[in-house]
Design a protein around this motif. Structure first.
Motif, PDB file in Angstrom:
ATOM      1  N   HIS A  98       6.936  -0.208   8.427  1.00  0.00           N
ATOM      2  CA  HIS A  98       6.822   0.039   6.993  1.00  0.00           C
ATOM      3  C   HIS A  98       8.038  -0.559   6.295  1.00  0.00           C
ATOM      4  O   HIS A  98       8.974  -1.006   6.942  1.00  0.00           O
ATOM      5  CB  HIS A  98       6.741   1.542   6.702  1.00  0.00           C
ATOM      6  CG  HIS A  98       7.986   2.295   7.058  1.00  0.00           C
ATOM      7  ND1 HIS A  98       8.297   2.639   8.354  1.00  0.00           N
ATOM      8  CD2 HIS A  98       9.002   2.759   6.294  1.00  0.00           C
ATOM      9  CE1 HIS A  98       9.439   3.290   8.373  1.00  0.00           C
ATOM     10  NE2 HIS A  98       9.902   3.367   7.139  1.00  0.00           N
ATOM     11  N   THR A  99       8.025  -0.539   4.986  1.00  0.00           N
ATOM     12  CA  THR A  99       9.150  -0.991   4.187  1.00  0.00           C
ATOM     13  C   THR A  99       9.563   0.149   3.288  1.00  0.00           C
ATOM     14  O   THR A  99       8.719   0.865   2.740  1.00  0.00           O
ATOM     15  CB  THR A  99       8.767  -2.211   3.327  1.00  0.00           C
ATOM     16  OG1 THR A  99       8.314  -3.246   4.199  1.00  0.00           O
ATOM     17  CG2 THR A  99       9.944  -2.715   2.520  1.00  0.00           C
ATOM     18  N   LYS A 100      10.869   0.320   3.139  1.00  0.00           N
ATOM     19  CA  LYS A 100      11.373   1.406   2.301  1.00  0.00           C
ATOM     20  C   LYS A 100      12.392   0.836   1.334  1.00  0.00           C
ATOM     21  O   LYS A 100      13.366   0.194   1.724  1.00  0.00           O
ATOM     22  CB  LYS A 100      12.008   2.478   3.186  1.00  0.00           C
ATOM     23  CG  LYS A 100      12.402   3.714   2.450  1.00  0.00           C
ATOM     24  CD  LYS A 100      12.825   4.794   3.432  1.00  0.00           C
ATOM     25  CE  LYS A 100      13.108   6.074   2.673  1.00  0.00           C
ATOM     26  NZ  LYS A 100      13.520   7.158   3.575  1.00  0.00           N
ATOM     27  N   LEU A 101      12.147   1.051   0.069  1.00  0.00           N
ATOM     28  CA  LEU A 101      13.078   0.654  -0.980  1.00  0.00           C
ATOM     29  C   LEU A 101      13.531   1.924  -1.683  1.00  0.00           C
ATOM     30  O   LEU A 101      12.783   2.522  -2.449  1.00  0.00           O
ATOM     31  CB  LEU A 101      12.409  -0.286  -1.984  1.00  0.00           C
ATOM     32  CG  LEU A 101      12.009  -1.657  -1.441  1.00  0.00           C
ATOM     33  CD1 LEU A 101      11.190  -2.416  -2.468  1.00  0.00           C
ATOM     34  CD2 LEU A 101      13.233  -2.441  -1.055  1.00  0.00           C
ATOM     35  N   GLY A 102      14.746   2.361  -1.381  1.00  0.00           N
ATOM     36  CA  GLY A 102      15.188   3.649  -1.908  1.00  0.00           C
ATOM     37  C   GLY A 102      14.366   4.746  -1.267  1.00  0.00           C
ATOM     38  O   GLY A 102      14.297   4.864  -0.056  1.00  0.00           O
ATOM     39  N   ARG A 103      13.679   5.537  -2.080  1.00  0.00           N
ATOM     40  CA  ARG A 103      12.801   6.588  -1.564  1.00  0.00           C
ATOM     41  C   ARG A 103      11.344   6.150  -1.482  1.00  0.00           C
ATOM     42  O   ARG A 103      10.505   6.879  -0.986  1.00  0.00           O
ATOM     43  CB  ARG A 103      12.881   7.813  -2.462  1.00  0.00           C
ATOM     44  CG  ARG A 103      14.197   8.523  -2.374  1.00  0.00           C
ATOM     45  CD  ARG A 103      14.155   9.764  -3.211  1.00  0.00           C
ATOM     46  NE  ARG A 103      15.381  10.519  -3.053  1.00  0.00           N
ATOM     47  CZ  ARG A 103      15.593  11.678  -3.609  1.00  0.00           C
ATOM     48  NH1 ARG A 103      14.678  12.220  -4.383  1.00  0.00           N
ATOM     49  NH2 ARG A 103      16.729  12.307  -3.419  1.00  0.00           N
ATOM     50  N   VAL A 104      11.057   4.965  -1.983  1.00  0.00           N
ATOM     51  CA  VAL A 104       9.676   4.489  -2.024  1.00  0.00           C
ATOM     52  C   VAL A 104       9.307   3.820  -0.703  1.00  0.00           C
ATOM     53  O   VAL A 104       9.961   2.876  -0.271  1.00  0.00           O
ATOM     54  CB  VAL A 104       9.470   3.500  -3.196  1.00  0.00           C
ATOM     55  CG1 VAL A 104       8.048   2.981  -3.210  1.00  0.00           C
ATOM     56  CG2 VAL A 104       9.836   4.159  -4.513  1.00  0.00           C
ATOM     57  N   HIS A 150       0.844  -1.190   0.000  1.00  0.00           N
ATOM     58  CA  HIS A 150       0.000   0.000   0.000  1.00  0.00           C
ATOM     59  C   HIS A 150       0.880   1.241   0.000  1.00  0.00           C
ATOM     60  O   HIS A 150       1.850   1.317   0.758  1.00  0.00           O
ATOM     61  CB  HIS A 150      -0.880   0.034   1.253  1.00  0.00           C
ATOM     62  CG  HIS A 150      -1.770  -1.156   1.406  1.00  0.00           C
ATOM     63  ND1 HIS A 150      -3.005  -1.231   0.810  1.00  0.00           N
ATOM     64  CD2 HIS A 150      -1.596  -2.320   2.071  1.00  0.00           C
ATOM     65  CE1 HIS A 150      -3.562  -2.393   1.121  1.00  0.00           C
ATOM     66  NE2 HIS A 150      -2.727  -3.072   1.886  1.00  0.00           N
ATOM     67  N   THR A 151       0.532   2.213  -0.808  1.00  0.00           N
ATOM     68  CA  THR A 151       1.215   3.501  -0.806  1.00  0.00           C
ATOM     69  C   THR A 151       0.660   4.332   0.347  1.00  0.00           C
ATOM     70  O   THR A 151      -0.288   3.926   1.029  1.00  0.00           O
ATOM     71  CB  THR A 151       0.983   4.241  -2.136  1.00  0.00           C
ATOM     72  OG1 THR A 151      -0.423   4.471  -2.278  1.00  0.00           O
ATOM     73  CG2 THR A 151       1.509   3.441  -3.319  1.00  0.00           C
ATOM     74  N   TYR A 152       1.222   5.511   0.550  1.00  0.00           N
ATOM     75  CA  TYR A 152       0.708   6.393   1.606  1.00  0.00           C
ATOM     76  C   TYR A 152      -0.795   6.641   1.464  1.00  0.00           C
ATOM     77  O   TYR A 152      -1.539   6.477   2.437  1.00  0.00           O
ATOM     78  CB  TYR A 152       1.442   7.736   1.593  1.00  0.00           C
ATOM     79  CG  TYR A 152       2.749   7.753   2.345  1.00  0.00           C
ATOM     80  CD1 TYR A 152       2.784   7.692   3.731  1.00  0.00           C
ATOM     81  CD2 TYR A 152       3.958   7.869   1.671  1.00  0.00           C
ATOM     82  CE1 TYR A 152       3.982   7.736   4.424  1.00  0.00           C
ATOM     83  CE2 TYR A 152       5.156   7.919   2.357  1.00  0.00           C
ATOM     84  CZ  TYR A 152       5.162   7.858   3.723  1.00  0.00           C
ATOM     85  OH  TYR A 152       6.344   7.911   4.409  1.00  0.00           O
ATOM     86  N   PRO A 153      -1.287   7.063   0.286  1.00  0.00           N
ATOM     87  CA  PRO A 153      -2.729   7.333   0.187  1.00  0.00           C
ATOM     88  C   PRO A 153      -3.588   6.090   0.435  1.00  0.00           C
ATOM     89  O   PRO A 153      -4.627   6.171   1.092  1.00  0.00           O
ATOM     90  CB  PRO A 153      -2.912   7.840  -1.249  1.00  0.00           C
ATOM     91  CG  PRO A 153      -1.569   8.294  -1.688  1.00  0.00           C
ATOM     92  CD  PRO A 153      -0.588   7.458  -0.936  1.00  0.00           C
ATOM     93  N   GLN A 154      -3.147   4.939  -0.055  1.00  0.00           N
ATOM     94  CA  GLN A 154      -3.911   3.706   0.145  1.00  0.00           C
ATOM     95  C   GLN A 154      -3.915   3.296   1.612  1.00  0.00           C
ATOM     96  O   GLN A 154      -4.954   2.917   2.164  1.00  0.00           O
ATOM     97  CB  GLN A 154      -3.315   2.578  -0.700  1.00  0.00           C
ATOM     98  CG  GLN A 154      -3.462   2.787  -2.190  1.00  0.00           C
ATOM     99  CD  GLN A 154      -2.609   1.818  -2.990  1.00  0.00           C
ATOM    100  OE1 GLN A 154      -1.607   1.291  -2.495  1.00  0.00           O
ATOM    101  NE2 GLN A 154      -2.999   1.598  -4.243  1.00  0.00           N
ATOM    102  N   ALA A 155      -2.760   3.381   2.279  1.00  0.00           N
ATOM    103  CA  ALA A 155      -2.667   3.021   3.690  1.00  0.00           C
ATOM    104  C   ALA A 155      -3.507   3.970   4.542  1.00  0.00           C
ATOM    105  O   ALA A 155      -4.190   3.540   5.474  1.00  0.00           O
ATOM    106  CB  ALA A 155      -1.212   3.037   4.147  1.00  0.00           C
TER     107      ALA A 155
END
Length: 91
Positions: free
Chosen positions: A30-36, A5-10
């Motif tokens: 949360h999980t962070k891959l690079g800046r995502v 889930h992205t920020y808006p979805q979460a």
């Protein structure tokens, strides 16, 4: 495969503002891959459990509650940050 889930979805799933998630990201699973940044379903369940509150007084306080877990949640010590506005007004 686990849903991401992205920020808006979460924010929509948790019924909170997206800005709240962004402000508290350091305290939330949360999980962070690079800046995502993304949240899994398990992350969202943990966030919901983290901020769950049972009443200690009133008619619902006498209701039976589930037995507490034998070990505390690893993030149970976290609390919401104080309002930024009150810090600006007093500072």
């Amino acid at each position: 495969m686990t849903r991401r889930h992205t920020y808006p979805q979460a924010a929509a799933v948790l019924s909170v503002d997206e800005s709240w998630l962004r402000r508290h990201i350091k305290e939330l699973p949360h999980t962070k891959l690079g800046r995502v940044v993304y949240f899994t379903d398990a992350d969202l369940e943990r966030i919901d459990a983290l901020f769950h509150h049972e009443p200690s007084a009133g008619p619902l306080a006498n209701a039976t509650t589930p037995a507490p877990a034998t070990t505390s949640h690893p993030l149970s010590h976290l609390r919401p940050l104080p309002s930024r506005r009150s810090a600006v007004l007093t500072g």
